[in-house]
Design an enzyme around this catalytic site. Structure first.
Site, PDB file in Angstrom:
ATOM      1  N   CYS A  21       0.818  -1.218   0.000  1.00  0.00           N
ATOM      2  CA  CYS A  21       0.000   0.000   0.000  1.00  0.00           C
ATOM      3  C   CYS A  21       0.848   1.263   0.000  1.00  0.00           C
ATOM      4  O   CYS A  21       0.365   2.342  -0.350  1.00  0.00           O
ATOM      5  CB  CYS A  21      -0.919   0.012   1.216  1.00  0.00           C
ATOM      6  SG  CYS A  21      -2.187  -1.240   1.163  1.00  0.00           S
ATOM      7  N   GLU A  27      -2.330  -2.924  -5.227  1.00  0.00           N
ATOM      8  CA  GLU A  27      -3.488  -3.792  -4.962  1.00  0.00           C
ATOM      9  C   GLU A  27      -4.730  -3.077  -5.480  1.00  0.00           C
ATOM     10  O   GLU A  27      -5.626  -2.760  -4.724  1.00  0.00           O
ATOM     11  CB  GLU A  27      -3.561  -4.015  -3.457  1.00  0.00           C
ATOM     12  CG  GLU A  27      -4.363  -5.195  -3.021  1.00  0.00           C
ATOM     13  CD  GLU A  27      -4.244  -5.395  -1.514  1.00  0.00           C
ATOM     14  OE1 GLU A  27      -4.625  -4.482  -0.751  1.00  0.00           O
ATOM     15  OE2 GLU A  27      -3.771  -6.460  -1.096  1.00  0.00           O
TER      16      GLU A  27
HETATM   17  O1  AHR Z   1       1.202  -6.594   3.540  1.00  0.00           O
HETATM   18  C1  AHR Z   1       0.465  -5.577   4.132  1.00  0.00           C
HETATM   19  C2  AHR Z   1      -0.498  -4.913   3.161  1.00  0.00           C
HETATM   20  O2  AHR Z   1      -1.463  -5.811   2.741  1.00  0.00           O
HETATM   21  C3  AHR Z   1       0.110  -4.427   1.868  1.00  0.00           C
HETATM   22  O3  AHR Z   1       0.672  -3.176   2.006  1.00  0.00           O
HETATM   23  C4  AHR Z   1      -1.057  -4.364   0.953  1.00  0.00           C
HETATM   24  O4  AHR Z   1      -0.699  -4.521  -0.405  1.00  0.00           O
HETATM   25  C5  AHR Z   1      -1.973  -5.437   1.472  1.00  0.00           C
HETATM   26  O5  AHR Z   1      -3.260  -4.966   1.619  1.00  0.00           O
END
Ligand code: AHR
Length: 676
Positions: free
Chosen positions: A259, A391
């Site tokens: 994220c 994501e």
């Molecule tokens: O791994 C933690 C978080 O989980 C990552 O930042 C994100 O891509 C997913 O939602």
């Protein structure tokens, strides 16, 4: 494409299987027992090698979450060294000795550079024994007896004569662990440096800087950096943590997230260009995990970018891992603002991607290649993979992915693109994206899954049903959650690790479809985590791998080259009629070994007949490596870092057919040599 993960899942492992016994059920904790009536058999077709196992199959995913970057892998001991936090004195305390009186002011007139607009003015009117400031470090500063550190600072004297700075590394009780004096003169910003050597091991040291006498001095980029870094790189990384990564032998490293790529809004997104070049010119931003979870606030969590894209590429090179940078595709995190860049304004984002390829791969004579060369790496890094968005989901993602893909494929057909299948492995977002990505002829699709151990056990056959052509799968983020996603109660226990191991047998058996995978998140600071579970835990001085870490390691270090068809018959099953005994195997072409991985996720030892069909010259003994423990709830910790860790033994084999007992709650890797 809808992978219909459940319908065809018994292709290999349970075709012959009948429900024989309700052995202990890892998923539900049910321990109903009945003696098996038919022996469990594991058959490996050693003379029918299938798909190649991608060298990228087992990789790592790095994100600056849980103080993994600043406060972790990036070993700068000073927090807020540039006075650029939102509260510019966060991490610093005013200190005074012997009645000294002075002021600490954060100013922005005539700064070091435009990206680093604040600095500290330390002024002393009444001398006493020194007035100044003390840094907290990240949960204190870890120092080991005899370790050398470089104290450095950008400083100038705004007016008046030269000043002396007393620099002391101290324990929480004030005991002096190291110290020196820095003589600052002149009105221009100048870097001063001294070497400090700690006389005692201390996990929670502090750095004190006093102006001795009266006068004023401007300070910026106050740093305490260890001499001992991985491969002794300048601005290098914490060696014990990199060692744990190196021990995984990762095929690739994905960075910088997660994220963190997206940002809560676009303004806070990760921008690689602000993370390279001289340290003082890298533009600090708030870390998105600073205030993401109200129940795990981390108000002092920022990204200094001391660990930036150059350092990530260098780490990949050191680890022998393919670099996989992920870039923002014009979308902020859809769990937060979901802010979008209009399609007709996407060009600068696409240009960032094109420039990154030049930074990584261009000749030193190209504009961005020259930036890399100026940082000490004239040779290209040889990047072959690039992620478009983290994501993301929805039609907005597809439009943006398509625009990126068009531009990137035209100029750089050699780069394979990773695209997103959203945050879940089986919801409407996933089911919407996959067929569209297939139509768009995506290269590699990134699936994410955080779920209970039972999901992993029940989905070990998920990829058996995937189409064999089209985009490859990257299981880019996954971890079994002993409680539930983002719960603070999640534990890194054996139960989760075995569920992941069962799932990985499915990835391995389907290596023609699945080309990459990585557990997430990679690491967590024991005192500063926002998210658990994590693959590796650390504090200021120590680090350890979890049971999940050892599962990753066993798969990665026993990757082999080609898949061998493997069938389990009469597998013990859980109450939901799903198998709880799993196997996959590969062949190492060089050593001519069959490498069999078996997961016994039940609470009882399982006796099995093994048959290596087609193997003629089986060596009489074989190496086994077993990961198990007395309880499914067992974990590793700072106090017992290897409580759940692999144990090697040699067993008698004596031919292509042999009998073996697989311990309860275990992952076993068997390496059987099939040549003289
Ligand atoms: O791994 C933690 C978080 O989980 C990552 O930042 C994100 O891509 C997913 O939602």
């Amino acid at each position: 494409m809808n992978p219909t993960p459940f319908s065809l899942r018994c292709q290999f492992a349970c075709t012959v299987g009948m429900v024989l016994a309700l052995l202990g059920d890892l998923a539900t904790g049910v321990a109903a027992e009945a003696a098996p009536t038919t022996p469990v058999t594991v058959s490996v077709q050693t003379d029918q090698p299938g798909a190649e196992v991608s060298p990228l199959m087992w990789g790592i995913f790095f994100e600056d979450i849980n103080y993994n970057g600043d406060g972790g892998l990036y070993p700068e001991r000073v927090k807020n060294r540039s006075f650029e936090f939102t509260e510019p004195l966060m991490g610093w305390q005013q200190i005074s000795r012997g009645g000294a009186v002075g002021t600490l002011s954060v100013l922005d007139h005539d700064p070091l550079n435009a990206n680093n607009p604040h600095y500290l003015r330390l002024a002393v009117g009444k001398a006493g024994d020194g007035f100044g400031l003390s840094n907290d470090g990240f949960f204190g500063m870890g120092v080991e007896k005899g370790a050398r550190f470089t104290f450095s600072v950008e400083a100038r004297v705004p007016q008046g004569g030269p000043v002396n700075l007393a620099v002391d590394l101290v324990s929480p009780s004030g005991q002096r662990l190291a110290g020196d004096t820095v003589h600052v003169s002149g009105g221009e910003w100048t870097r001063y440096a001294k070497t400090l050597r700690a006389n005692t091991t201390e996990p929670k040291a502090r750095l004190n800087v006093y102006l001795v006498g009266t006068g004023a001095v401007d300070l910026d980029m106050v740093s305490l950096f260890p001499a001992n870094t991985w491969k002794h790189h300048a601005n290098g990384l914490r060696p014990d943590l990199v060692q744990l990564l190196a021990d995984l032998k990762p095929g690739f490293m994905r960075f910088p997230g997660g994220c963190i790529v997206e940002g809560r809004d676009l303004d806070k997104r990760y921008q690689w260009k602000t993370t390279i070049g001289p340290l003082a010119e890298r533009k600090l931003i708030i870390n998105r995990w600073n205030d993401e979870f109200k129940h795990r606030p981390a108000p002092d969590y920022f990204q200094s970018f001391g660990l930036g894209f150059f350092e990530y590429f260098q780490l990949c090179e050191d680890l022998g891992a393919e670099p996989l940078p992920i870039l923002n595709c014009g979308m902020a995190c859809q769990f937060n603002t979901g802010e979008l860049v209009p399609l007709d304004q996407l060009d600068p984002f696409i240009q960032d991607a094109l420039d990154l390829i030049e930074f990584a791969n261009g000749p030193a004579s190209s504009p961005w290649g020259a930036r890399r060369a100026a940082m000490g790496h004239p040779q290209p890094f040889g990047m072959k993979l690039l992620g478009v968005g983290n994501e993301q989901w929805g039609p907005q993602y597809l439009e943006r992915y398509a625009a990126f893909a068009k531009a990137l494929k035209t100029k750089h057909p050699e780069i394979r693109l990773v695209s997103s299948a959203g945050p879940s492995p089986a919801d409407e977002r996933f089911n919407f994206l996959w067929p569209k990505l297939r139509e768009l002829k995506a290269d590699i699709v990134d699936e994410h899954c955080y779920d209970r151990p039972a999901w992993f056990l029940d989905n070990a056959f998920r990829y058996d049903a995937y189409p064999r052509t089209g985009p490859k799968v990257f299981m880019g983020e996954y971890a079994a959650q002993s409680d539930k996603t983002v719960s603070v109660l999640n534990r890194n226990n054996l139960e989760c690790a075995l569920a992941e191991a069962a799932y990985l047998t499915g990835l391995e058996r389907n290596a023609d479809v699945v080309t990459m995978s990585s557990y997430a998140p990679l690491m967590g600071h024991e005192e500063g985590w926002q998210w658990r579970p994590n693959l590796i835990w650390f504090d200021n001085l120590h680090a350890y791998g979890t049971p999940s870490y050892y599962v990753q390691q066993l798969f990665s270090r026993n990757r082999g080259d080609v898949v061998l068809p493997t069938r389990v018959a009469n597998a013990p099953k859980a109450a939901n009629d799903q198998p709880r005994f799993y196997a996959s195997s590969v062949r190492d072409q060089k050593t001519e070994e069959v490498i069999l991985k078996v997961v016994n996720a039940t609470e009882q030892a399982v006796e099995a007949d093994l048959n290596l069909a087609g193997a003629h010259k089986v060596k009489s003994t074989a190496q086994t490596t077993v990961l198990t423990s007395a309880q499914l709830a067992d974990e590793n910790s700072l106090a017992e870092p290897r409580k759940v860790s692999p144990v090697n033994t040699r067993i008698k084999v004596g031919g292509a057919s042999f009998h073996h007992t697989f311990p309860a709650r275990s992952l076993t890797v068997l390496r059987v040599a099939t040549s003289e």
